[in-house]
Enzyme design. Structure first.
Site, PDB file in Angstrom:
ATOM      1  N   GLY A   1       1.144  -1.002   0.378  1.00 26.05           N
ATOM      2  CA  GLY A   1       0.135   0.431  -0.018  1.00 26.05           C
ATOM      3  C   GLY A   1       0.661   1.589   0.255  1.00 26.05           C
ATOM      4  O   GLY A   1       0.611   1.846   0.688  1.00 26.05           O
ATOM      5  N   HIS A   2       1.927   1.488  -0.749  1.00 20.75           N
ATOM      6  CA  HIS A   2       2.950   3.002  -0.802  1.00 20.75           C
ATOM      7  C   HIS A   2       3.477   1.823  -2.617  1.00 20.75           C
ATOM      8  O   HIS A   2       4.047   0.931  -3.033  1.00 20.75           O
ATOM      9  CB  HIS A   2       4.044   2.794   0.303  1.00 20.75           C
ATOM     10  CG  HIS A   2       4.866   1.261   0.386  1.00 20.75           C
ATOM     11  ND1 HIS A   2       4.498   0.129   1.178  1.00 20.75           N
ATOM     12  CD2 HIS A   2       6.190   0.469  -0.298  1.00 20.75           C
ATOM     13  CE1 HIS A   2       5.006  -0.253   0.769  1.00 20.75           C
ATOM     14  NE2 HIS A   2       6.201  -0.064   0.447  1.00 20.75           N
ATOM     15  N   ALA A   3       4.216   3.045  -2.729  1.00 21.14           N
ATOM     16  CA  ALA A   3       5.316   3.700  -3.447  1.00 21.14           C
ATOM     17  C   ALA A   3       6.520   4.317  -2.913  1.00 21.14           C
ATOM     18  O   ALA A   3       6.596   5.086  -1.821  1.00 21.14           O
ATOM     19  CB  ALA A   3       4.518   4.481  -4.297  1.00 21.14           C
TER      20      ALA A   3
END
Length: 137
Positions: A51-53
């Site tokens: 749930g991130h970059a």
């Protein structure tokens, strides 16, 4: 600017004999120097990880055991890749949103990263991610 087309599977060399298989990641197996190694395990099937970059970090994800899906987004497109073979890794470059889901019982996800942990490298909000992608395009 990176897109989901820049994400790809790489085959990790495998040596096989009657005693089983051995896979090795060294030298030019992956296109970055490994600075951090961690792994996810005992993950409930309904859980979602990631749930991130990352702004600068590159990663290789390997399903050492079991399977899970990696949902990839670049701000315009999305694709899902199932990892379920320990001699294949998913190379994720900078600027790609990832979510890991649908973990099978007993699954283990190995992550090799190009840098040590740095909270400033993370983009944890998808709206901020899309703004980030628009700024660098």
């Amino acid at each position: 600017m990176t897109t989901i087309d820049d994400v790809h599977l790489i085959e990790v060399p495998k040596a096989h004999d009657v005693r089983g298989n051995l896979s090795v990641i060294e030298g030019n197996t992956i296109p970055f120097e490994i600075k951090r190694v961690y792994y996810l395990y005992d993950i409930p099937t309904a859980s979602v990880r990631g749930g991130h970059a990352h702004k600068n970090l590159h990663q290789l994800l390997v399903a050492l055991s079991g399977s899970f899906d990696v949902v990839l987004k670049d701000g315009n497109s999305q694709k899902v890749i199932t990892l379920n073979k320990p001699n294949f890794g998913l190379l994720i470059p900078t600027g790609i949103w990832r979510e890991l889901q649908n973990f099978s019982s007993g699954s283990v996800c190995l992550v090799l990263a190009s840098a040590e942990f740095n909270e400033n490298d993370y983009i944890r909000n998808f709206k901020e991610f899309k703004l980030f992608k628009n700024r660098i395009s």
